[in-house]
Write a protein that holds these residues in place. Structure first.
Motif, PDB file in Angstrom:
ATOM      1  N   ASN A 121       0.839  -1.193   0.000  1.00 56.09           N
ATOM      2  CA  ASN A 121       0.000   0.000   0.000  1.00 56.09           C
ATOM      3  C   ASN A 121       0.876   1.245   0.000  1.00 56.09           C
ATOM      4  O   ASN A 121       1.901   1.289   0.681  1.00 56.09           O
ATOM      5  CB  ASN A 121      -0.889   0.041   1.247  1.00 56.09           C
ATOM      6  CG  ASN A 121      -1.808  -1.147   1.358  1.00 56.09           C
ATOM      7  OD1 ASN A 121      -2.415  -1.568   0.376  1.00 56.09           O
ATOM      8  ND2 ASN A 121      -1.922  -1.711   2.551  1.00 56.09           N
ATOM      9  N   SER A 122       0.471   2.235  -0.747  1.00 59.11           N
ATOM     10  CA  SER A 122       1.098   3.553  -0.662  1.00 59.11           C
ATOM     11  C   SER A 122       0.288   4.397   0.306  1.00 59.11           C
ATOM     12  O   SER A 122      -0.947   4.421   0.237  1.00 59.11           O
ATOM     13  CB  SER A 122       1.122   4.236  -2.039  1.00 59.11           C
ATOM     14  OG  SER A 122       1.956   3.536  -2.930  1.00 59.11           O
ATOM     15  N   VAL A 123       0.980   5.080   1.208  1.00 55.07           N
ATOM     16  CA  VAL A 123       0.287   5.866   2.229  1.00 55.07           C
ATOM     17  C   VAL A 123       0.870   7.274   2.310  1.00 55.07           C
ATOM     18  O   VAL A 123       1.976   7.536   1.826  1.00 55.07           O
ATOM     19  CB  VAL A 123       0.382   5.203   3.620  1.00 55.07           C
ATOM     20  CG1 VAL A 123      -0.308   3.852   3.622  1.00 55.07           C
ATOM     21  CG2 VAL A 123       1.839   5.072   4.058  1.00 55.07           C
ATOM     22  N   ALA A 124       0.114   8.147   2.948  1.00 52.48           N
ATOM     23  CA  ALA A 124       0.589   9.499   3.249  1.00 52.48           C
ATOM     24  C   ALA A 124       0.968   9.538   4.725  1.00 52.48           C
ATOM     25  O   ALA A 124       0.232   9.052   5.588  1.00 52.48           O
ATOM     26  CB  ALA A 124      -0.498  10.524   2.957  1.00 52.48           C
ATOM     27  N   ALA A 125       2.137  10.111   4.993  1.00 53.23           N
ATOM     28  CA  ALA A 125       2.589  10.249   6.376  1.00 53.23           C
ATOM     29  C   ALA A 125       2.986  11.697   6.627  1.00 53.23           C
ATOM     30  O   ALA A 125       3.479  12.390   5.728  1.00 53.23           O
ATOM     31  CB  ALA A 125       3.770   9.327   6.652  1.00 53.23           C
ATOM     32  N   VAL A 126       2.782  12.150   7.848  1.00 51.24           N
ATOM     33  CA  VAL A 126       3.123  13.514   8.250  1.00 51.24           C
ATOM     34  C   VAL A 126       3.904  13.461   9.559  1.00 51.24           C
ATOM     35  O   VAL A 126       3.986  12.420  10.216  1.00 51.24           O
ATOM     36  CB  VAL A 126       1.856  14.386   8.426  1.00 51.24           C
ATOM     37  CG1 VAL A 126       1.114  14.526   7.106  1.00 51.24           C
ATOM     38  CG2 VAL A 126       0.938  13.782   9.492  1.00 51.24           C
ATOM     39  N   HIS A 127       4.486  14.594   9.928  1.00 50.69           N
ATOM     40  CA  HIS A 127       5.169  14.696  11.223  1.00 50.69           C
ATOM     41  C   HIS A 127       4.131  14.556  12.329  1.00 50.69           C
ATOM     42  O   HIS A 127       2.972  14.964  12.165  1.00 50.69           O
ATOM     43  CB  HIS A 127       5.886  16.042  11.323  1.00 50.69           C
ATOM     44  CG  HIS A 127       6.861  16.123  12.448  1.00 50.69           C
ATOM     45  ND1 HIS A 127       6.485  16.465  13.730  1.00 50.69           N
ATOM     46  CD2 HIS A 127       8.205  15.897  12.493  1.00 50.69           C
ATOM     47  CE1 HIS A 127       7.542  16.459  14.514  1.00 50.69           C
ATOM     48  NE2 HIS A 127       8.604  16.106  13.795  1.00 50.69           N
ATOM     49  N   LYS A 128       4.528  13.981  13.450  1.00 53.80           N
ATOM     50  CA  LYS A 128       3.583  13.737  14.550  1.00 53.80           C
ATOM     51  C   LYS A 128       2.955  15.022  15.081  1.00 53.80           C
ATOM     52  O   LYS A 128       1.869  14.995  15.684  1.00 53.80           O
ATOM     53  CB  LYS A 128       4.268  12.979  15.686  1.00 53.80           C
ATOM     54  CG  LYS A 128       5.358  13.743  16.401  1.00 53.80           C
ATOM     55  CD  LYS A 128       5.945  12.926  17.534  1.00 53.80           C
ATOM     56  CE  LYS A 128       7.028  13.696  18.307  1.00 53.80           C
ATOM     57  NZ  LYS A 128       6.513  14.901  18.945  1.00 53.80           N
ATOM     58  N   ASP A 129       3.614  16.159  14.850  1.00 51.33           N
ATOM     59  CA  ASP A 129       3.076  17.437  15.318  1.00 51.33           C
ATOM     60  C   ASP A 129       2.076  18.055  14.348  1.00 51.33           C
ATOM     61  O   ASP A 129       1.463  19.082  14.652  1.00 51.33           O
ATOM     62  CB  ASP A 129       4.209  18.432  15.566  1.00 51.33           C
ATOM     63  CG  ASP A 129       5.130  18.007  16.706  1.00 51.33           C
ATOM     64  OD1 ASP A 129       4.671  17.264  17.587  1.00 51.33           O
ATOM     65  OD2 ASP A 129       6.308  18.408  16.698  1.00 51.33           O
ATOM     66  N   SER A 130       1.920  17.431  13.180  1.00 53.32           N
ATOM     67  CA  SER A 130       0.998  17.967  12.176  1.00 53.32           C
ATOM     68  C   SER A 130      -0.450  17.810  12.628  1.00 53.32           C
ATOM     69  O   SER A 130      -0.808  16.835  13.305  1.00 53.32           O
ATOM     70  CB  SER A 130       1.200  17.238  10.846  1.00 53.32           C
ATOM     71  OG  SER A 130       0.202  17.618   9.911  1.00 53.32           O
ATOM     72  N   LYS A 131      -1.283  18.746  12.219  1.00 53.72           N
ATOM     73  CA  LYS A 131      -2.704  18.673  12.515  1.00 53.72           C
ATOM     74  C   LYS A 131      -3.470  17.881  11.464  1.00 53.72           C
ATOM     75  O   LYS A 131      -4.677  17.652  11.604  1.00 53.72           O
ATOM     76  CB  LYS A 131      -3.292  20.083  12.635  1.00 53.72           C
ATOM     77  CG  LYS A 131      -2.748  20.886  13.819  1.00 53.72           C
ATOM     78  CD  LYS A 131      -3.382  22.261  13.897  1.00 53.72           C
ATOM     79  CE  LYS A 131      -2.822  23.055  15.095  1.00 53.72           C
ATOM     80  NZ  LYS A 131      -3.421  24.416  15.162  1.00 53.72           N
ATOM     81  N   ALA A 132      -2.759  17.459  10.418  1.00 54.00           N
ATOM     82  CA  ALA A 132      -3.402  16.690   9.344  1.00 54.00           C
ATOM     83  C   ALA A 132      -3.870  15.335   9.877  1.00 54.00           C
ATOM     84  O   ALA A 132      -3.164  14.668  10.635  1.00 54.00           O
ATOM     85  CB  ALA A 132      -2.429  16.484   8.190  1.00 54.00           C
TER      86      ALA A 132
END
Length: 273
Positions: A121-132
């Motif tokens: 699977n391809s996924v989107a990841a963000v920094h843990k501090d992101s509000k996303a």
């Protein structure tokens, strides 16, 4: 007219001989040199990476060694950039590519896909501090990807899966920043939310491995794309392609493929769920 006919016949015979002579060129080279040269990555944990001993290791590496063993040869690894691998301009420098390649319509014009050996699977990841909290939150943001990857195509809305329905794109980034590897993109994201990147797109198992290793990331939402991962060889040597397919089939039937997936990923990712 007789002269023309005779000349044409000789030319056609020469052309047919040339095709025959090159029909098994790759397989002949592999068997003659007793070496299967495999293009892969040195920075794609847990598929292929440099271990503490300075050696390439990982799921893909062990699968490649299994293919080489089936052919009765040794595996040799080279690590060009993924964008170079997917360009198709191999020029005889390697025989096949192992990088959990997603089969896309453009790639099918360059490569044969002799075997599916894992699903991902391809996924989107963000920094843990992101509000996303979901992929659509990356609308208008800057995302990092490995150059030449299917994740880059997804971010640019150009991903066309091979023999599959059209892809649904969940967001439109302001900028898609290509890196030599997904690891390089991850290194920029770990600097902080929005410092250089707002998010990265990568293979799910790879992101989870990074999070386990201490990267301050979180995966947002469901997978962007679920797809088989394939071995790639250039068009032109069906005999070689068939041998690679037979090798992977043998590893699947005797349980080797499943055991390797469990060893590296903790679960069997080699069967479609």
């Amino acid at each position: 007219m007789k002269t023309f006919t005779a000349t044409a016949s000789i030319a056609f015979a020469s052309f047919a001989f040339a095709i025959s002579a090159h029909a098994g060129e790759v397989l002949d080279r592999v068997l003659a040199t007793k070496t299967l040269t495999v293009a892969t990555s040195a920075s794609f944990p847990l598929a292929s990476f440099i271990d503490d001993m300075g050696q390439l290791d990982g799921f893909d590496i062990e699968v490649a060694k299994g293919i080489a063993k089936y052919l009765g040869v040794e595996a040799k690894f080279v690590t060009p950039g993924w964008d170079i691998i997917t360009s198709g301009r191999w020029e005889g420098r390697w025989d096949l590519a192992m990088g959990q390649m997603t089969p896309t319509a453009p790639r099918a014009k360059l490569f044969d896909f002799p075997a599916v050996y894992i699903y991902g699977n391809s996924v989107a990841a963000v920094h843990k501090d992101s509000k996303a909290t979901k992929p659509s939150d990356l609308d208008g943001k800057v995302v990092g990807v490995s150059a030449g990857s299917s994740e880059e195509s997804y971010a640019k809305h150009t991903l066309e899966m091979y023999n599959a329905p059209p892809v649904k794109f969940q967001f439109t980034p302001k900028e898609v920043r290509g890196y030599e590897s997904a690891n390089s993109a991850a290194d920029d994201l770990r600097l902080g939310d929005g410092v250089r990147l707002d998010g990265v797109l990568d293979e799910e198992l790879s992101v989870k491995a990074k999070i386990k290793a201490g990267y301050p990331f979180k995966i947002i939402g469901e997978p962007l794309v679920s797809a088989p991962a394939v071995i790639a060889v250039l068009h032109g040597d069906k005999e070689f392609s068939d041998k690679v397919a037979a090798a992977v089939k043998s590893m699947r039937e005797d349980g080797t493929l499943s055991k390797l997936s469990i060893k590296w990923y903790g679960s069997d990712q080699t069967a479609l769920k």
